[in-house]
Scaffold this motif. Structure first.
Motif, PDB file in Angstrom:
ATOM      1  N   UNK A 180    -113.890  22.357 -43.906  1.00 24.76           N
ATOM      2  CA  UNK A 180    -113.752  23.141 -45.084  1.00 24.76           C
ATOM      3  C   UNK A 180    -115.094  22.769 -45.795  1.00 24.76           C
ATOM      4  N   UNK A 181    -115.218  23.287 -47.390  1.00 19.08           N
ATOM      5  CA  UNK A 181    -115.601  22.740 -48.617  1.00 19.08           C
ATOM      6  C   UNK A 181    -115.296  22.581 -49.582  1.00 19.08           C
ATOM      7  N   UNK A 182    -116.225  21.758 -50.147  1.00 14.41           N
ATOM      8  CA  UNK A 182    -115.510  21.841 -51.709  1.00 14.41           C
ATOM      9  C   UNK A 182    -116.314  22.674 -52.823  1.00 14.41           C
ATOM     10  N   UNK A 183    -115.888  23.768 -53.579  1.00 12.43           N
ATOM     11  CA  UNK A 183    -116.066  24.579 -54.876  1.00 12.43           C
ATOM     12  C   UNK A 183    -114.999  24.418 -55.675  1.00 12.43           C
ATOM     13  N   UNK A 184    -115.553  24.319 -56.746  1.00  9.90           N
ATOM     14  CA  UNK A 184    -115.546  24.228 -58.046  1.00  9.90           C
ATOM     15  C   UNK A 184    -114.296  24.178 -58.141  1.00  9.90           C
ATOM     16  N   UNK A 185    -114.302  22.798 -58.029  1.00  7.89           N
ATOM     17  CA  UNK A 185    -112.720  21.636 -57.429  1.00  7.89           C
ATOM     18  C   UNK A 185    -111.961  22.395 -56.501  1.00  7.89           C
ATOM     19  N   UNK A 186    -111.976  23.261 -55.312  1.00  8.29           N
ATOM     20  CA  UNK A 186    -110.632  24.258 -54.723  1.00  8.29           C
ATOM     21  C   UNK A 186    -111.042  23.415 -53.156  1.00  8.29           C
ATOM     22  N   UNK A 187    -110.420  23.000 -52.312  1.00  8.86           N
ATOM     23  CA  UNK A 187    -110.841  23.063 -51.038  1.00  8.86           C
ATOM     24  C   UNK A 187    -110.849  24.910 -50.402  1.00  8.86           C
ATOM     25  N   UNK A 197    -111.918  26.570 -46.565  1.00  8.91           N
ATOM     26  CA  UNK A 197    -111.404  26.794 -45.282  1.00  8.91           C
ATOM     27  C   UNK A 197    -112.852  28.146 -44.987  1.00  8.91           C
ATOM     28  N   UNK A 198    -113.946  27.071 -44.552  1.00  8.23           N
ATOM     29  CA  UNK A 198    -115.226  27.402 -44.059  1.00  8.23           C
ATOM     30  C   UNK A 198    -114.881  28.989 -42.889  1.00  8.23           C
ATOM     31  N   UNK A 199    -113.712  28.662 -42.118  1.00 10.73           N
ATOM     32  CA  UNK A 199    -113.412  30.245 -41.066  1.00 10.73           C
ATOM     33  C   UNK A 199    -112.914  30.902 -41.964  1.00 10.73           C
ATOM     34  N   UNK A 200    -112.059  30.871 -43.051  1.00 12.54           N
ATOM     35  CA  UNK A 200    -111.498  32.133 -43.477  1.00 12.54           C
ATOM     36  C   UNK A 200    -111.335  32.155 -45.101  1.00 12.54           C
ATOM     37  N   UNK A 201    -112.193  31.517 -45.687  1.00 11.73           N
ATOM     38  CA  UNK A 201    -112.839  31.906 -47.689  1.00 11.73           C
ATOM     39  C   UNK A 201    -111.862  31.175 -47.816  1.00 11.73           C
ATOM     40  N   UNK A 202    -110.580  31.022 -47.733  1.00 10.30           N
ATOM     41  CA  UNK A 202    -109.447  31.076 -48.490  1.00 10.30           C
ATOM     42  C   UNK A 202    -108.913  29.926 -49.384  1.00 10.30           C
ATOM     43  N   UNK A 203    -108.780  29.226 -50.253  1.00 11.44           N
ATOM     44  CA  UNK A 203    -108.288  28.295 -50.683  1.00 11.44           C
ATOM     45  C   UNK A 203    -106.971  27.080 -50.258  1.00 11.44           C
ATOM     46  N   UNK A 204    -107.678  26.105 -49.585  1.00  9.16           N
ATOM     47  CA  UNK A 204    -106.232  25.691 -49.149  1.00  9.16           C
ATOM     48  C   UNK A 204    -105.721  25.105 -50.010  1.00  9.16           C
ATOM     49  N   UNK A 205    -104.818  25.055 -50.958  1.00  9.74           N
ATOM     50  CA  UNK A 205    -103.849  25.122 -51.841  1.00  9.74           C
ATOM     51  C   UNK A 205    -103.110  23.185 -51.901  1.00  9.74           C
ATOM     52  N   UNK A 221    -104.910  14.146 -49.420  1.00 11.59           N
ATOM     53  CA  UNK A 221    -104.828  15.236 -50.631  1.00 11.59           C
ATOM     54  C   UNK A 221    -105.395  14.731 -51.784  1.00 11.59           C
ATOM     55  N   UNK A 222    -105.918  13.626 -52.289  1.00 11.72           N
ATOM     56  CA  UNK A 222    -107.116  12.601 -53.052  1.00 11.72           C
ATOM     57  C   UNK A 222    -107.921  13.828 -52.961  1.00 11.72           C
ATOM     58  N   UNK A 223    -108.683  12.895 -52.376  1.00  7.71           N
ATOM     59  CA  UNK A 223    -109.976  13.756 -51.563  1.00  7.71           C
ATOM     60  C   UNK A 223    -110.558  14.929 -51.423  1.00  7.71           C
ATOM     61  N   UNK A 224    -109.170  15.632 -50.889  1.00  6.80           N
ATOM     62  CA  UNK A 224    -110.160  17.353 -50.753  1.00  6.80           C
ATOM     63  C   UNK A 224    -109.319  17.547 -52.010  1.00  6.80           C
ATOM     64  N   UNK A 225    -109.065  17.512 -52.580  1.00  5.60           N
ATOM     65  CA  UNK A 225    -107.725  17.688 -54.436  1.00  5.60           C
ATOM     66  C   UNK A 225    -107.110  18.985 -53.569  1.00  5.60           C
ATOM     67  N   UNK A 226    -106.249  18.819 -53.217  1.00  4.37           N
ATOM     68  CA  UNK A 226    -105.167  19.592 -52.161  1.00  4.37           C
ATOM     69  C   UNK A 226    -103.829  18.799 -52.583  1.00  4.37           C
TER      70      UNK A 226
END
Length: 391
Positions: free
Chosen positions: A145-152, A154-162, A183-188
Motif C-alpha cells: 500500500x501507499x499513502x495518498x492525501x491521508x488515505x491508505x 492498495x497499489x494493486x487495485x488503486x482502491x482506498x482501504x477504508x 490502523x493508526x499508522x496506515x490511516x485506516x
C-alpha cells in the motif's frame, strides 16, 4: 464409535474427556440459559402492547449494555450483521472501498462489507489468539500500500482501504494493541467485530470499546440472547445519534408526520427482544462464571490427552469462553473429520471452524494477503459443547 471408522485411541480419549465434563446425556454446542426474569419482562412487554421498536425495554437494554461494557453509548439493533453494516457506513465505507477483515471469521463480517458496496480484503490470523496477526498485516501493508492525501491505497487495485475489522474469535480477545497501531499508522478506521465476545476483556477493558465503534451479536447461540439482536458500541455521541437515526428509518421526530431526511434502515431492536435482553444481562455475570468453570473442567479433562489442547484466554485477557475450542496437533489433522463424525454420532455436538472467506464462492476474487496462518489453523479447530448450563 461410528461404525464407518476404525477404532482410534486418540478419538476415544477425546470423547472420554468431553464425557468426563458433560456426562452421558446428549449435548448441543451452545444453548441459551433462561433462569431469571425473562418470563416476567416478556409478559410486561406483551401487557404494554409496545412490542416493536418503541418501548422502555429498548432504552433500558441500551443503558444496561453500555454500563456493562463501559461504552458511553450502545445502540440496539436487529442483529449483529446490521450493527456492523451501520458501523461501516458511519465510518465512511462506501462503494469501491476495501475493508480489511480476517479470512477466519463468520460470513456476516464479509457480508456487511458487501452491503456497503465495498470489497472484503482478507488478512491472516495468528495461533495465539485466533485473531488478526498484527505484525504480519503491518509487513503486508508496508509492501502493498501507499499513502495518498491521508488515505491508505492498495497499489494493486488503486482502491482506498477504508477500514480494518478485527474479530474476537470464539470470544477470545485479539491482540488489539498491535491491531490499533496498524490502523493508526496506515490511516485506516478501526471497527471491532465483537459479535462473539460479550464479557471478554483485553487488559481489563471490554472488547468492542477500543475502535471507533464495536459491534455485538445477541443471536440465540451467543453468550446471552435477545432471540435475534445486536448492538453498536461507541464513545462518540454524534456517531451514536446518527446510528439511532439511521436504524430507525431516518425518521425525523414528529408527533404524527413521517418525514425522512436520508436513506434509513428498519434495523432497531424490537421492544420484546429488548425485554428478553434485559433479563439476560442480569444473569450475565453468573453465565460468565459458569463458562469459566466449564473451561477449567475441560482443561483438567484434557490435561492427559496428548495431541490436542484446549484454547485458553490470551495473556492479560479475560475470555467469555463463548465456544470452548480444541486445537489439534498437526499430526492429527487427518483425524479432525473422523472426530467430528464420531462425536456428533455419539450425541456430542461439535463443529469445525468456518470455511475461510476466500474459499467461499462470493469472495473468491477478493484481494487477500498470504493466509498461511489461517489455512493451518482451520483444519485443526473443533468447537465442543459450551453451554453455561452444563455446569
Amino acid at each position: 464409535m461410528n461404525a464407518l471408522y476404525p477404532p482410534s485411541s486418540f478419538i476415544d480419549k477425546v470423547i472420554a474427556a468431553i464425557r468426563t465434563v458433560i456426562g452421558s446425556a446428549p449435548a448441543v454446542l451452545h444453548e441459551p440459559a433462561f433462569a431469571g426474569n425473562e418470563w416476567l419482562y416478556l409478559k410486561e412487554c406483551l401487557d404494554s402492547t409496545f412490542v416493536s421498536s418503541v418501548g422502555k425495554f429498548v432504552d433500558r437494554f441500551e443503558a444496561d449494555l453500555a454500563a456493562f461494557t463501559g461504552a458511553r453509548h450502545a445502540i440496539a439493533v436487529v442483529n449483529g450483521t446490521a450493527a456492523l453494516h451501520i458501523a461501516l457506513m458511519l465510518a465512511g465505507v462506501k462503494r469501491g472501498d476495501e475493508v480489511l477483515i480476517p479470512a477466519l471469521t463468520f460470513v456476516a463480517t464479509a457480508n456487511a462489507v458487501s452491503y456497503c458496496g465495498a470489497t472484503p480484503h482478507f488478512v491472516d490470523s495468528e495461533e495465539r489468539t485466533f485473531g488478526v496477526d498484527a505484525q504480519k498485516l503491518r509487513d503486508y501493508l508496508d509492501r502493498c500500500t501507499e499513502q495518498r492525501a491521508g488515505f491508505c491505497i492498495n497499489r494493486s487495485t488503486g482502491r482506498v482501504i477504508r477500514a480494518l475489522v478485527p474479530m474476537h474469535t470464539f470470544g477470545h480477545p485479539a491482540a488489539i494493541d498491535g491491531i490499533m497501531a496498524v490502523a493508526r499508522d496506515f490511516n485506516i478506521a478501526l471497527l471491532e467485530d465483537a459479535a462473539e465476545s460479550l464479557g471478554s476483556y483485553y487488559h481489563g477493558r471490554h472488547t468492542g470499546t477500543f475502535g471507533l465503534m464495536g459491534t455485538i451479536s445477541f443471536n440465540g447461540n451467543k453468550t446471552i440472547t435477545t432471540g435475534g439482536g445486536g448492538a453498536i458500541l461507541t464513545d462518540d455521541a454524534e456517531l451514536a445519534r446518527h446510528a439511532r437515526h439511521l436504524t430507525t428509518t431516518a425518521k425525523l421526530p414528529h408527533a404524527w408526520e413521517y418525514r425522512h431526511d436520508e436513506i434509513g434502515y428498519n434495523y432497531r431492536m424490537p421492544n420484546i427482544n429488548a425485554a428478553l435482553g434485559c433479563a439476560q444481562l442480569e444473569q450475565l455475570p453468573a453465565i460468565l462464571a459458569a463458562k469459566q468453570v466449564l473451561y477449567e473442567r475441560y482443561q483438567t479433562a484434557f490435561a492427559s490427552v496428548s495431541g490436542v489442547r484446549l484454547m485458553k484466554a490470551p495473556e492479560h485477557c479475560q475470555s467469555n469462553y463463548w465456544l470452548q475450542t480444541l486445537l489439534l496437533d498437526t499430526k492429527y489433522v487427518d483425524q479432525r473429520d473422523i472426530l467430528l463424525q464420531s462425536t456428533n454420532g455419539a450425541g456430542i455436538m461439535t463443529r469445525p471452524a468456518w470455511v475461510l472467506m476466500h474459499e467461499l464462492m462470493p469472495f473468491r476474487e477478493c484481494p487477500r494477503m498470504d493466509l498461511a496462518g489461517a489455512e493451518l489453523l482451520v483444519p485443526r479447530l473443533i468447537n465442543i459443547p459450551s453451554s453455561s448450563g452444563l455446569i
